[in-house]
Design an enzyme around this catalytic site. Structure first.
Site, PDB file in Angstrom:
ATOM      1  N   TYR A  25       0.843  -1.196   0.000  1.00 51.77           N
ATOM      2  CA  TYR A  25       0.000   0.000   0.000  1.00 51.77           C
ATOM      3  C   TYR A  25       0.876   1.243   0.000  1.00 51.77           C
ATOM      4  O   TYR A  25       0.683   2.172   0.765  1.00 51.77           O
ATOM      5  CB  TYR A  25      -0.956  -0.028   1.200  1.00 51.77           C
ATOM      6  CG  TYR A  25      -2.222   0.779   0.993  1.00 51.77           C
ATOM      7  CD1 TYR A  25      -3.233   0.291   0.177  1.00 51.77           C
ATOM      8  CD2 TYR A  25      -2.391   2.014   1.594  1.00 51.77           C
ATOM      9  CE1 TYR A  25      -4.388   1.019  -0.030  1.00 51.77           C
ATOM     10  CE2 TYR A  25      -3.549   2.753   1.403  1.00 51.77           C
ATOM     11  CZ  TYR A  25      -4.538   2.247   0.587  1.00 51.77           C
ATOM     12  OH  TYR A  25      -5.696   2.975   0.388  1.00 51.77           O
ATOM     13  N   GLY A  26       1.900   1.231  -0.875  1.00 50.46           N
ATOM     14  CA  GLY A  26       2.805   2.374  -0.984  1.00 50.46           C
ATOM     15  C   GLY A  26       2.330   3.344  -2.052  1.00 50.46           C
ATOM     16  O   GLY A  26       1.128   3.517  -2.254  1.00 50.46           O
ATOM     17  N   SER A  27       3.303   3.934  -2.741  1.00 50.66           N
ATOM     18  CA  SER A  27       3.003   4.960  -3.740  1.00 50.66           C
ATOM     19  C   SER A  27       1.998   4.454  -4.776  1.00 50.66           C
ATOM     20  O   SER A  27       0.922   5.034  -4.956  1.00 50.66           O
ATOM     21  CB  SER A  27       4.307   5.396  -4.408  1.00 50.66           C
ATOM     22  OG  SER A  27       4.051   6.251  -5.487  1.00 50.66           O
ATOM     23  N   ASP A  83      10.962  -2.925  -5.978  1.00 49.91           N
ATOM     24  CA  ASP A  83      11.508  -3.920  -6.911  1.00 49.91           C
ATOM     25  C   ASP A  83      12.557  -4.817  -6.262  1.00 49.91           C
ATOM     26  O   ASP A  83      12.621  -6.000  -6.549  1.00 49.91           O
ATOM     27  CB  ASP A  83      12.092  -3.196  -8.132  1.00 49.91           C
ATOM     28  CG  ASP A  83      11.002  -2.451  -8.887  1.00 49.91           C
ATOM     29  OD1 ASP A  83      10.025  -3.109  -9.280  1.00 49.91           O
ATOM     30  OD2 ASP A  83      11.109  -1.224  -9.043  1.00 49.91           O
ATOM     31  N   VAL A  85      12.817  -6.018  -3.323  1.00 46.95           N
ATOM     32  CA  VAL A  85      12.372  -7.061  -2.374  1.00 46.95           C
ATOM     33  C   VAL A  85      11.427  -8.075  -3.035  1.00 46.95           C
ATOM     34  O   VAL A  85      11.092  -9.103  -2.443  1.00 46.95           O
ATOM     35  CB  VAL A  85      11.701  -6.471  -1.103  1.00 46.95           C
ATOM     36  CG1 VAL A  85      12.571  -5.398  -0.465  1.00 46.95           C
ATOM     37  CG2 VAL A  85      10.316  -5.920  -1.391  1.00 46.95           C
ATOM     38  N   HIS A 108       6.172  -2.610 -12.996  1.00 51.25           N
ATOM     39  CA  HIS A 108       7.495  -2.418 -13.599  1.00 51.25           C
ATOM     40  C   HIS A 108       8.021  -3.816 -13.894  1.00 51.25           C
ATOM     41  O   HIS A 108       7.889  -4.711 -13.063  1.00 51.25           O
ATOM     42  CB  HIS A 108       8.401  -1.644 -12.636  1.00 51.25           C
ATOM     43  CG  HIS A 108       9.804  -1.439 -13.142  1.00 51.25           C
ATOM     44  ND1 HIS A 108      10.092  -1.265 -14.481  1.00 51.25           N
ATOM     45  CD2 HIS A 108      10.991  -1.380 -12.499  1.00 51.25           C
ATOM     46  CE1 HIS A 108      11.403  -1.105 -14.622  1.00 51.25           C
ATOM     47  NE2 HIS A 108      11.978  -1.182 -13.435  1.00 51.25           N
ATOM     48  N   GLU A 195      16.156   6.347 -16.481  1.00 50.08           N
ATOM     49  CA  GLU A 195      16.498   6.835 -15.136  1.00 50.08           C
ATOM     50  C   GLU A 195      18.005   6.919 -14.916  1.00 50.08           C
ATOM     51  O   GLU A 195      18.485   7.796 -14.215  1.00 50.08           O
ATOM     52  CB  GLU A 195      15.786   6.031 -14.042  1.00 50.08           C
ATOM     53  CG  GLU A 195      16.204   4.595 -13.887  1.00 50.08           C
ATOM     54  CD  GLU A 195      15.132   3.734 -13.208  1.00 50.08           C
ATOM     55  OE1 GLU A 195      13.963   4.134 -13.152  1.00 50.08           O
ATOM     56  OE2 GLU A 195      15.483   2.624 -12.757  1.00 50.08           O
ATOM     57  N   GLU A 231      16.964  26.837 -11.160  1.00 44.70           N
ATOM     58  CA  GLU A 231      16.333  27.290 -12.403  1.00 44.70           C
ATOM     59  C   GLU A 231      16.026  26.150 -13.371  1.00 44.70           C
ATOM     60  O   GLU A 231      15.319  26.341 -14.364  1.00 44.70           O
ATOM     61  CB  GLU A 231      17.225  28.327 -13.109  1.00 44.70           C
ATOM     62  CG  GLU A 231      17.221  29.660 -12.387  1.00 44.70           C
ATOM     63  CD  GLU A 231      17.901  30.755 -13.202  1.00 44.70           C
ATOM     64  OE1 GLU A 231      17.898  30.662 -14.448  1.00 44.70           O
ATOM     65  OE2 GLU A 231      18.439  31.676 -12.587  1.00 44.70           O
TER      66      GLU A 231
HETATM   67  P1  NDP Z   1       6.678   1.986  -2.320  1.00 46.77           P
HETATM   68  O1  NDP Z   1       8.048   1.964  -1.801  1.00 46.77           O
HETATM   69  O2  NDP Z   1       5.960   3.291  -2.350  1.00 46.77           O
HETATM   70  O3  NDP Z   1       5.732   0.978  -1.529  1.00 46.77           O
HETATM   71  C1  NDP Z   1       6.194  -0.220  -1.176  1.00 46.77           C
HETATM   72  C2  NDP Z   1       5.150  -1.032  -0.407  1.00 46.77           C
HETATM   73  O4  NDP Z   1       5.741  -2.300  -0.170  1.00 46.77           O
HETATM   74  C3  NDP Z   1       4.783  -0.435   0.927  1.00 46.77           C
HETATM   75  O5  NDP Z   1       3.451  -0.708   1.195  1.00 46.77           O
HETATM   76  C4  NDP Z   1       5.708  -1.192   1.878  1.00 46.77           C
HETATM   77  O6  NDP Z   1       5.155  -1.378   3.156  1.00 46.77           O
HETATM   78  C5  NDP Z   1       5.798  -2.547   1.230  1.00 46.77           C
HETATM   79  N1  NDP Z   1       7.075  -3.187   1.551  1.00 46.77           N
HETATM   80  C6  NDP Z   1       8.320  -2.692   1.429  1.00 46.77           C
HETATM   81  N2  NDP Z   1       9.248  -3.562   1.799  1.00 46.77           N
HETATM   82  C7  NDP Z   1       8.572  -4.674   2.182  1.00 46.77           C
HETATM   83  C8  NDP Z   1       8.975  -5.937   2.689  1.00 46.77           C
HETATM   84  N3  NDP Z   1      10.266  -6.229   2.836  1.00 46.77           N
HETATM   85  N4  NDP Z   1       7.998  -6.823   2.984  1.00 46.77           N
HETATM   86  C9  NDP Z   1       6.688  -6.532   2.817  1.00 46.77           C
HETATM   87  N5  NDP Z   1       6.258  -5.350   2.348  1.00 46.77           N
HETATM   88  C10 NDP Z   1       7.183  -4.432   2.029  1.00 46.77           C
HETATM   89  O7  NDP Z   1       6.732   1.330  -3.781  1.00 46.77           O
HETATM   90  P2  NDP Z   1       6.228   1.950  -5.161  1.00 46.77           P
HETATM   91  O8  NDP Z   1       4.761   2.082  -5.131  1.00 46.77           O
HETATM   92  O9  NDP Z   1       7.063   3.129  -5.514  1.00 46.77           O
HETATM   93  O10 NDP Z   1       6.668   0.792  -6.180  1.00 46.77           O
HETATM   94  C11 NDP Z   1       5.896  -0.370  -6.350  1.00 46.77           C
HETATM   95  C12 NDP Z   1       6.088  -0.852  -7.770  1.00 46.77           C
HETATM   96  O11 NDP Z   1       5.553   0.112  -8.661  1.00 46.77           O
HETATM   97  C13 NDP Z   1       7.535  -1.066  -8.170  1.00 46.77           C
HETATM   98  O12 NDP Z   1       7.593  -2.176  -9.029  1.00 46.77           O
HETATM   99  C14 NDP Z   1       7.860   0.203  -8.940  1.00 46.77           C
HETATM  100  O13 NDP Z   1       8.902   0.032  -9.890  1.00 46.77           O
HETATM  101  C15 NDP Z   1       6.540   0.450  -9.624  1.00 46.77           C
HETATM  102  N6  NDP Z   1       6.329   1.821 -10.080  1.00 46.77           N
HETATM  103  C16 NDP Z   1       6.504   2.851  -9.198  1.00 46.77           C
HETATM  104  C17 NDP Z   1       6.283   4.142  -9.607  1.00 46.77           C
HETATM  105  C18 NDP Z   1       6.391   5.284  -8.648  1.00 46.77           C
HETATM  106  O14 NDP Z   1       6.297   6.415  -9.097  1.00 46.77           O
HETATM  107  N7  NDP Z   1       6.590   5.098  -7.358  1.00 46.77           N
HETATM  108  C19 NDP Z   1       5.920   4.463 -11.009  1.00 46.77           C
HETATM  109  C20 NDP Z   1       5.666   3.284 -11.808  1.00 46.77           C
HETATM  110  C21 NDP Z   1       5.914   2.025 -11.350  1.00 46.77           C
HETATM  111  P3  NDP Z   1       5.786  -0.670   4.467  1.00 46.77           P
HETATM  112  O15 NDP Z   1       5.163   0.657   4.531  1.00 46.77           O
HETATM  113  O16 NDP Z   1       5.390  -1.592   5.564  1.00 46.77           O
HETATM  114  O17 NDP Z   1       7.287  -0.614   4.258  1.00 46.77           O
HETATM  115 MG    MG Z   2      10.618   5.146 -14.990  1.00 46.85          MG
END
Ligand code: NDP
Ligand code: MG
Length: 333
Positions: A25-27, A83, A85, A108, A195, A231
């Site tokens: 439930y991240g980004s 990615d 983990v 991704h 990137e 800038e």
């Molecule tokens: P985030 O870092 O925002 O979120 C990661 C999530 O994974 C969090 O909910 C985190 O929970 C959980 N997490 C992290 N480490 C562990 C672990 N060891 N075990 C269990 N849960 C874990 O990730 P993103 O949303 O940025 O990226 C997710 C995917 O989306 C990737 O494949 C990325 O390449 C892709 N992506 C991302 C973009 C972006 O702009 N961010 C754009 C396009 C694609 P907790 O809070 O508990 O750590």
């Molecule tokens: Mg990119």
């Protein structure tokens, strides 16, 4: 020819009897989960407890469960974990619970393309990748719009999987803006190249080198910061709105002349040769192996570099100056 899909090409009804498991439930996760739910889909969230993201999922009225349980219940299982983990978590908690007919998703292609996440027999891999950060995926959707998406499928994937992937893209709002068909290889390789060479690596190195040159020549660090970092945003905003031509139309003729005559002396044939080498390292899997092994060793080089980079002069001056510019939504992490 590029294949593009829009709302008319995708049918949300296909997801009616499906459960979508959003793992993480991240980004991206928080945006996909909420947009899909608002689009009428059945969404469950796999998110470990004890973090701000867990609390956020609760606040947004989801009942977060373990990654294992969410995988067991999901028909479409989207891995939205960092990615680096994904491979270990996939092998331990996800793969054992996938059943034929399930769809394994990601945003991704790194782990699928480089063989860290391999779908079992009878499970198709579908990538739906928004071309923007998660908060934008959510905010654009709330405004009635969407962020353009990429879609890719494993070779031999069924037409049903494609239709479900497109329905998913529609559910997160992507089909309002357009969904471009690509492959796992193309998405992964161009993303890493972009990137490394331009967006993060290239630009940061250019900014630091420009700043260092001015400071070493005795100019005030504050002046160097404004010229070489601050800038940059104004210039990039012009690119975004109207390409290089609109930037050149907006700046002075002197700046435009300096651009044409001096720019190619900074990014030279030698730089281009190095770009090709970096691309080859991506294509051959050399970069992926390096990054995977770095993480297996608990990322010592990565962490040390991150610490050192924070101490660069431009960062110290920047922190100080941004505090004086109240209109900037300045951030410190
Ligand atoms: P985030 O870092 O925002 O979120 C990661 C999530 O994974 C969090 O909910 C985190 O929970 C959980 N997490 C992290 N480490 C562990 C672990 N060891 N075990 C269990 N849960 C874990 O990730 P993103 O949303 O940025 O990226 C997710 C995917 O989306 C990737 O494949 C990325 O390449 C892709 N992506 C991302 C973009 C972006 O702009 N961010 C754009 C396009 C694609 P907790 O809070 O508990 O750590
Ligand atoms: Mg990119």
């Amino acid at each position: 020819m590029t294949t593009m899909y829009y709302e008319k090409d995708a049918d949300l009804a296909l997801l009616k009897d499906k459960t979508i498991a959003i793992l993480g439930y991240g980004s991206q996760g928080h945006a996909h989960a909420q947009n899909l739910r608002d689009s009428g889909c059945n969404v469950i969230v796999g998110q470990r407890p004890g973090s701000a993201n867990y609390d956020l999922a609760k606040k947004h009225k989801f009942e977060p469960m373990s990654i294992e349980d969410a995988t067991k219940k999901g028909d479409l299982v989207n891995i939205l974990l960092p990615d680096e983990v994904q491979g270990d978590i996939y092998r331990q908690y996800i793969r054992p619970h996938l059943k034929p007919g399930n769809i394994l998703m990601c945003s991704h292609g790194f782990n699928v393309h480089f063989g860290q996440v391999e779908a079992p027999e009878g499970v198709d891999s579908v990538l739906v990748a928004p071309k923007g950060p998660g908060h934008l995926v959510r905010s654009e959707f709330e405004k009635g719009g969407g962020v353009p998406c990429l879609i890719a499928l494993n070779p031999g994937a069924s037409e049903e999987s494609r239709a479900l992937g497109l329905a998913y893209a529609k559910g997160i709002g992507g089909a309002r803006a357009g969904v471009i068909e690509t492959t796992f290889a193309e998405e992964t390789e161009t993303d890493l190249f972009g990137e490394q060479v331009v967006l993060c690596g290239g630009v940061s190195a250019l900014v630091k080198a420009g700043y260092d040159t001015l400071v070493e020549a005795g100019y005030q660090p504050e002046m160097a910061f404004f010229e070489c970092m601050h800038e940059l945003k104004l210039i990039v905003d012009l690119f975004y709105q109207g390409g290089l031509n609109y930037m050149r139309y907006s700046v002075s003729n002197t700046a435009e002349y300096g651009d044409y005559t001096r720019g190619p002396r900074i990014v030279t044939d030698e730089t281009k040769q190095e770009m090709k080498k970096i691309l080859e390292e991506i294509q051959s899997g050399q970069f992926a192996r390096e990054w995977i092994l770095e993480n297996k060793a608990n990322a010592p080089g990565f962490k040390a570099t991150r610490r050192r980079e924070r101490e660069h002069g431009i960062e110290e001056v920047g922190r100080k100056l941004r505090r004086l510019m109240s209109w900037i939504d300045s951030k410190e992490v």
